[in-house]
Design a protein around this motif. Structure first.
Motif, short mmCIF file in Angstrom:
data_model
loop_
_atom_site.label_atom_id
_atom_site.label_comp_id
_atom_site.label_asym_id
_atom_site.label_seq_id
_atom_site.Cartn_x
_atom_site.Cartn_y
_atom_site.Cartn_z
N LYS A 137 0.82 -1.19 0.00
CA LYS A 137 0.00 0.00 0.00
C LYS A 137 0.87 1.26 0.00
CE LYS A 137 -3.73 2.40 2.42
NZ LYS A 137 -4.61 2.44 3.61
N GLY A 138 1.97 1.23 0.74
CA GLY A 138 2.87 2.37 0.74
C GLY A 138 3.42 2.65 -0.64
N LEU A 139 3.70 1.60 -1.39
CA LEU A 139 4.20 1.78 -2.76
C LEU A 139 3.09 2.29 -3.68
CD1 LEU A 139 6.29 -1.51 -2.91
CD2 LEU A 139 7.21 0.82 -2.90
N VAL A 140 1.90 1.72 -3.55
CA VAL A 140 0.78 2.18 -4.37
C VAL A 140 0.52 3.66 -4.15
CG1 VAL A 140 -1.73 2.00 -4.64
CG2 VAL A 140 -0.34 -0.07 -4.57
N GLU A 141 0.64 4.12 -2.92
CA GLU A 141 0.36 5.51 -2.60
C GLU A 141 1.33 6.48 -3.27
OE1 GLU A 141 -2.08 7.13 -0.87
OE2 GLU A 141 -3.19 5.22 -0.84
#
Length: 325
Positions: free
Chosen positions: A167-171
């Motif tokens: 999720k951190g990467l997607v953000e």
């Protein structure tokens, strides 16, 4: 040109070095020795092969490593490749650690796109994976994405590190104008035993987290990624799923290793030693003629498909860093 299955082959990934300034555990952990420079193609030899490739219909080149920016005069090579008639696009994949130092040179050389390899935004985890505390340098480039005049993409291996990690990467795609692509782990070298996620399961989790996610029909490059859009995001989310989303029927690429071996498929050791030809006797014209003939024959015989889903049939034994990313 077309191979024996009618696929148009117009994309070459060129590894310029087997060296790297990081030690990612699934790629090039501590203890792996680099090859002597005498076994690595010179920049002139790379350009000669690229000229022959262009004559055969290769129009797009990706410069890779190892880490390409540790190769002396890498930006000069980009400039030379861009000047070859028929070469339309030259892009580069880097871990981003040295990118701030070479960014302006790459832009001046005419680079058409930059891919940054990044598997986590957690500083401690980044150090555990790579062996270096360099996350701030990489994030510094991404924070400047809106001011960089070429497209930036983030390449993340689909490591099984939990929801908060992906999720951190997607953000990143919400915060910055960058595409974030999740690449399925290749069962080659150290990656064979590394825990990774099935991209289909990863997409299912993303759909739970971002219910508005939808297919993105736009073309984002010349690779096999399938893209999705999330409402309100500046960039898109891509998946490169070599095993669970097999795309061999549309494969358009070949690879040149830093040692000058032309590979037509990651899965097999098949290919041709171009370094032996380019360093053989005869005139330059004769060597170019032989190079072109061998490359044409090698590309034509490109396998129909990989066999990663059947590990016992994989013949490639080299580490990924020796093949080229």
């Amino acid at each position: 040109m077309k191979d024996r299955y009618g696929r148009t082959i117009d994309y070459m990934r060129i590894s310029v070095t087997d060296r790297c300034n990081l030690r990612c555990r699934y790629c090039m952990p501590d203890g792996i020795e680099s090859l002597p420079m005498s076994e690595i193609l010179t920049l002139e030899e790379i350009c000669t092969i690229a000229e022959c490739a262009s004559a055969l219909g290769i129009h797009k080149i990706k410069v890779t490593g190892g880490e390409p920016l540790v190769r002396l005069n890498c930006t000069y090579l980009v400039c030379r490749l861009k000047a070859i008639p028929g070469i339309e696009k030259v892009t580069i994949t880097t871990n981003g650690v040295l990118l701030d130092q070479y960014l302006e040179e790459l832009i001046d050389a005419g680079i058409d796109g930059i891919n940054i390899s990044l598997d986590t935004r957690d500083r401690k985890r980044f150090q555990e994976i790579t062996g270096s505390d360099c996350l701030p340098e990489v994030m510094g480039i991404l924070k400047r994405a809106s001011d960089i005049p070429v497209p930036l993409k983030v390449n993340a291996v689909s490591l099984d590190l939990g929801r908060e990690n992906w999720k951190g990467l997607v953000e990143l795609a919400r915060e910055y104008p960058v595409d974030v692509r999740f690449i399925e782990m290749m069962p080659i070298g150290c990656g064979r035993q590394f825990p990774a996620m099935n991209p289909q399961e990863l997409l299912a989790e993303m759909t739970e987290e971002y219910p508005g996610i939808a297919k993105d029909p736009r073309i984002h490059g010349f690779g096999p990624a399938v893209y999705y859009q999330i409402p309100g995001f500046q960039g898109s989310i891509g998946f490169i799923s070599a095993i669970h989303g097999k795309f061999c029927d549309g494969c358009n690429r070949v690879r040149l290793t830093s040692q000058g071996f032309l590979k037509t498929c990651l899965c097999y050791e098949d290919g041709s030693d171009l370094r032996a030809i380019i360093r053989s006797g005869g005139t330059e014209a004769d060597r170019k003629t032989r190079l072109t003939e061998v490359m044409r024959d090698t590309i034509f015989r490109k396998p129909a498909a990989h066999c990663f889903e059947q590990p016992g049939q994989i013949t490639e034994t080299h580490r990924m860093v020796s093949i080229g990313g």
